[in-house]
Enzyme design. Structure first.
Site, PDB file in Angstrom:
ATOM      1  N   GLY A 145      17.996  19.187   1.963  1.00 55.31           N
ATOM      2  CA  GLY A 145      16.663  19.349   1.419  1.00 55.31           C
ATOM      3  C   GLY A 145      17.215  19.121   0.267  1.00 55.31           C
TER       4      GLY A 145
ATOM      5  CG  ASP B   2      18.131  14.833  -0.482  1.00 53.64           C
ATOM      6  OD1 ASP B   2      17.780  15.901  -1.166  1.00 53.64           O
ATOM      7  OD2 ASP B   2      17.643  13.341  -0.017  1.00 53.64           O
TER       8      ASP B   2
ATOM      9  NE  ARG C  94      23.066  11.535   2.763  1.00 52.27           N
ATOM     10  CZ  ARG C  94      22.649  11.001   1.171  1.00 52.27           C
ATOM     11  NH1 ARG C  94      21.565  11.129   0.460  1.00 52.27           N
ATOM     12  NH2 ARG C  94      22.700  11.066   0.858  1.00 52.27           N
TER      13      ARG C  94
ATOM     14  CG  ASP D 197       8.431   2.321 -26.845  1.00 51.90           C
ATOM     15  OD1 ASP D 197       6.935   2.145 -26.419  1.00 51.90           O
ATOM     16  OD2 ASP D 197       9.045   3.885 -26.416  1.00 51.90           O
TER      17      ASP D 197
ATOM     18  CG  ASP E 108       3.429   1.045 -26.299  1.00 43.09           C
ATOM     19  OD1 ASP E 108       4.156   1.335 -26.248  1.00 43.09           O
ATOM     20  OD2 ASP E 108       3.731  -0.050 -24.768  1.00 43.09           O
TER      21      ASP E 108
ATOM     22  CG  ASP F 161       8.748  17.710  -0.948  1.00 36.82           C
ATOM     23  OD1 ASP F 161       9.014  16.604  -1.653  1.00 36.82           O
ATOM     24  OD2 ASP F 161      10.253  16.831   0.021  1.00 36.82           O
TER      25      ASP F 161
ATOM     26  CG  ASP G 290       5.735   4.830 -28.493  1.00 36.30           C
ATOM     27  OD1 ASP G 290       5.540   3.673 -28.387  1.00 36.30           O
ATOM     28  OD2 ASP G 290       4.504   5.053 -27.230  1.00 36.30           O
TER      29      ASP G 290
ATOM     30  CD  GLN H 224      13.434  17.851   4.754  1.00 36.03           C
ATOM     31  OE1 GLN H 224      12.569  18.304   3.621  1.00 36.03           O
ATOM     32  NE2 GLN H 224      14.245  16.746   4.106  1.00 36.03           N
TER      33      GLN H 224
ATOM     34  CD  GLU I 223      12.536  13.554  -6.960  1.00 33.01           C
ATOM     35  OE1 GLU I 223      12.953  13.214  -5.403  1.00 33.01           O
ATOM     36  OE2 GLU I 223      13.005  12.546  -7.995  1.00 33.01           O
TER      37      GLU I 223
END
Length: 621
Positions: free
Chosen positions: A363, A365, A360, A21, A19, A202, A30, A249, A559
Site C-alpha cells: 500500500g 507505493d 505496491r 485564473d 475566477d 482504502d 484568484d 494489500q 488524496e
C-alpha cells in the site's frame, strides 16, 4: 433565507468576476474583488457574498442548480454561509459516499467500461470459473453491452498466466446478490478521481467512515466483497483489475468485521462465515513458509509476478532502466520493450521488480523505505496488522463462539490465537524495536539487521496494541515530535530522506507528505495508550488541514497533502487525486472523507469550535 436567481446568468457573472485564473474554481489564488452582490429576481432583495469561502460555496450551489436545466433556481444563503466543518461533514455524508459507490453489474459496468484506464476498444471483464453464477450472469451481458468481452479465469492461475493478460487488461468481477427481480452487483466504494476499482486497505478506512455516517449496507458490502475476493481470487486484491491478481494489500479485514460486530447489526451466521474467511486468508495468504512467512517467524510483503508492474505510467522506471539500457547497449525504450517481452532476462532487474511489486502490495507505493528491499523486510506494518488479526480472531471466538471455533476440520480456540499473538509480539519487539531511537524499524531478515528508516509505520504497534507502556511513552515523547508538522504527521522524517539524491523521484509516501491512514492509526494508538490530549492535538491538526484547504480551494478534498506547506499542491509521483474537477467537488477522496468523519467523533466540542474558526494548530499547541 433563500434567493431566487437566474442560474446561468449569475453563474457566468460570478465566474467572470471571481475566477481570474479561469480554472473553473474560485480559490484564494484568484484575484477578484472577493465580493459579489446577489439580487433576488422576485423581491429584489440584496445580499453581499464576501470572501473566497462563501463565493466558492455560491459557485458550487449554482453548479448543482445548473444540472436541473432550469432558468430560475433557489439558493439558500444558509448553505453559502455554512459553518465549514458542518458543510464538509454534511457533504461527505449526503453526497460524497454515493458519488464514490460502484457496482460490477449491468448498470455499473456502463460507467466502468468508459474508464480512462481502458486503453483498448473492447473492455474485458474477468470472472473466476469457480463463480458459476457470475460466469452465467456476465456472459449474458456480452450480447447486451457494446464493446464488452467476458473472459473466464481458470481456478488455479499462475503468475505467468497473469502476465499474458496484460495484452488485454480488464476489471475483475466482484460479488453479486439476488434482488427481487434480478441479480445485482454488491456495491463497493472507490477511493476517488480516476479510480473505478475497489482498493484493499482504502476500503477498510472507507468502511469506518461509512459506519459513522450510518451507511451500514455499504460497509457490509465491503466485507462481502473482501470475502468474495478471498474465495474466488485467493486474496484481497491490491485492486480488482487483472494486473493485480498476483498482489494482496495490507490485511485489515478482521478490523472491519470487529467494527461491524461492535455495531451489533449482524447475525451469528454472518459473523461465522466472515471469521472462516479471515482464518482462510490468514492461513493461505500470510502463513505460507517461503512466501509471505519468513524464517524469523515474522512476515513480509511478497507479491508474485514477472517483470515491470503493468499499471505504472510510461517512463516511471526510466531512472532504473537507464543503466540497464547502457549495459545492453540499447536505447531505453528498446531495452524496455525487449525486457517486457522477456527476450532480455536480467536477474538483477527481475529482483528489483520483485521488491517493487511487493512494495505496491504494502500500500506504500512508493517509499524509499521499501525500494529494492521490500521482500527482504519483516516490516513493522505487516506484522502489526497480523498481530491485530490474531488478537481479533481470539476476540471474536471468545465473544461470539464460546472459546472454540471449528473450521476446515480444525478446532481453533481463542487461546491458540492469543499464543500466536504473544509469539509475534515478542518477535517484533526482539527484532524491530530500537530502544535508543525509541522507534520500531523494519528488520532485514536476509542481512539480519534493522533497516533504520524512520517511517510513520513506527506508530502501527500503538494501533495494534502490542507495545508495553514504556515503549508507547518513548514513541510519543521521542519519535512523534520528529514527524509532526502543522497539519499532522509526515510519512517519514525529513532526516530519513536527507541523503536521497536531488534527482531521485520524490516518493509520495515519504517526507513531506501526509496521508489519512497514517493519521487514523496514530489517533487510535494514542487513545489506546491513554495519550488523550495528544490524540486531540493530532486529530485537530489533520482536520484543520482538510478544512483550511477546502475553504481556500473550492471544497477540494485531495488524496494526500504536502505537510511542509500545508497544501494539496503536491509535486510528487502520481500527482494528487481529488484535485481535478470543474466548479464543484462531488466526491472528495475516500479515506480522507473517512478521516474527517472519524476525527470529528474524537474531537472535543471546544476544539470543534476552534476548528470552525480555522484557528491554526500553531496557536493552540
Amino acid at each position: 433565507m433563500k434567493f431566487v436567481l437566474n442560474i446561468n446568468k449569475v453563474f457566468e457573472e460570478l465566474l467572470l468576476q471571481e475566477d481570474t485564473d479561469q480554472d473553473k474554481k474560485i480559490t484564494k489564488d484568484d484575484n477578484g474583488p472577493k465580493c459579489f452582490l446577489l439580487v433576488d429576481e422576485n423581491t429584489k432583495a440584496e445580499e453581499e457574498i464576501i470572501g473566497t469561502y462563501q463565493l466558492s460555496n455560491l459557485l458550487q450551489e449554482l453548479a448543482q442548480l445548473k444540472e436541473t436545466n432550469s432558468e430560475l433556481g433557489e439558493v439558500d444563503l444558509s448553505r453559502i454561509q455554512e459553518n465549514p466543518v458542518h458543510r464538509i461533514s454534511r457533504k461527505i455524508k449526503d453526497d460524497y459516499w454515493d458519488e464514490l459507490t460502484r457496482t460490477i453489474d449491468k448498470k455499473g459496468l456502463t460507467q466502468i467500461i468508459e474508464d480512462e484506464k481502458t486503453s483498448s476498444k473492447v473492455s474485458t471483464l474477468y470472472v473466476s470459473e469457480k463463480d458459476k453464477q457470475g460466469v452465467i450472469y456476465f456472459k449474458a451481458l456480452e450480447a447486451e453491452l457494446p464493446n464488452f468481452k467476458v473472459q473466464v479465469l481458470p481456478e488455479n492461475y499462475s503468475a505467468e498466466y497473469v502476465e499474458t493478460l496484460n495484452e488485454k487488461p480488464g476489471i475483475l468481477a466482484l460479488a453479486l446478490e439476488q434482488k427481487i427481480y434480478s441479480l445485482q452487483g454488491v456495491p463497493f466504494v472507490v477511493p476517488g478521481g480516476r479510480f473505478n476499482e475497489m482498493y484493499g486497505w482504502d476500503s477498510y478506512f472507507i468502511g469506518v467512515g461509512l459506519l459513522i455516517d450510518n451507511k451500514i449496507a455499504l460497509a457490509l458490502a465491503i466485507a462481502e466483497n473482501f470475502k468474495y475476493q478471498i474465495i474466488y481470487y485467493g486474496k484481497i486484491l491490491n485492486a480488482n483489475r487483472s494486473y493485480y491478481l498476483t498482489r494482496t494489500q495490507p490485511p485489515l479485514y478482521s478490523s472491519l468485521i470487529i467494527e461491524i460486530a461492535k455495531k451489533g447489526i449482524q447475525s451469528l451466521d454472518w459473523l461465522k462465515i466472515h471469521l472462516e474467511t479471515i482464518i482462510l486468508e490468514y492461513n493461505t495468504v500470510w502463513m505460507v513458509q517461503g512466501n509471505r512467512l519468513t524464517p524469523t517467524g515474522l512476515n513480509r510483503y511478497k507479491a508474485d509476478g514477472i517483470g515491470m508492474p503493468f499499471e505504472v505510467e510510461p517512463g516511471h522506471f526510466d531512472d532504473i532502466l537507464e543503466s540497464y539500457a547502457l549495459k545492453y547497449n540499447l536505447p531505453i525504450r528498446e531495452f524496455e520493450k525487449q525486457y517486457l517481452q522477456r527476450t532480455i532476462i536480467d536477474s538483477n532487474l527481475d529482483e528489483y521488480f520483485v521488491h517493487d511489486r511487493s512494495m505496491r502490495e504494502s500500500g506504500h507505493d512508493t517509499t524509499n523505505r521499501l525500494i529494492n528491499r521490500c521482500a527482504n523486510l519483516n516490516s513493522v506494518d505487516i506484522n502489526s496488522f497480523l498481530y491485530k488479526y490474531e488478537k481479533d480472531i481470539a476476540y471474536l471466538i471468545t465473544t461470539y463462539f464460546s472459546d472454540t471455533f471449528a473450521f476446515d476440520n480444525v478446532a481453533y480456540t481463542a487461546e491458540d490465537w492469543e499464543q500466536k499473538a504473544i509469539f509475534r509480539k515478542n518477535k517484533i519487539n526482539e527484532l524491530c524495536w530500537n530502544e535508543q531511537a525509541g522507534m520500531y524499524f523494519d528488520y532485514d531478515f536476509v542481512n539480519q539487521k534493522q533497516f533504520p528508516f524512520e517511517a510513520a509505520t513506527t506508530f502501527f504497534p500503538l494501533w495494534a496494541g502490542l507495545c508495553d507502556g514504556d515503549q508507547a511513552t518513548k514513541l510519543v515523547k521521542i519519535a512523534l515530535p520528529q514527524f509532526v508538522k502543522t497539519g499532522g504527521i509526515t510519512g517519514s522524517t525529513k532526516s530519513s530522506t536527507a541523503d536521497i539524491g536531488i534527482n531521485a523521484p520524490q516518493r509520495q509516501w515519504d517526507y513531506p507528505f501526509g496521508w489519512a491512514p497514517h493519521q487514523i492509526l496514530l489517533w487510535d494508538g494514542l487513545i489506546k495508550y491513554n495519550f488523550v490530549d495528544k490524540a486531540q492535538e493530532m486529530v485537530y491538526r489533520w482536520l484543520w488541514l482538510i478544512t483550511r484547504n477546502a475553504v481556500d480551494y473550492n471544497g477540494t478534498i485531495p488524496e494526500k497533502f504536502d505537510l511542509e506547506i500545508s497544501s494539496h499542491k503536491v509535486f510528487a509521483e502520481y500527482g494528487n487525486v481529488g484535485t481535478e474537477f470543474d466548479y464543484i467537488a462531488k466526491e472528495g477522496f475516500g479515506w480522507v472523507n473517512a478521516s474527517y468523519q472519524y476525527g470529528l467523533q474524537i474531537l472535543n466540542e471546544e476544539l470543534k469550535t476552534k476548528l470552525a474558526e480555522l484557528i491554526s494548530p500553531e496557536d493552540l499547541f
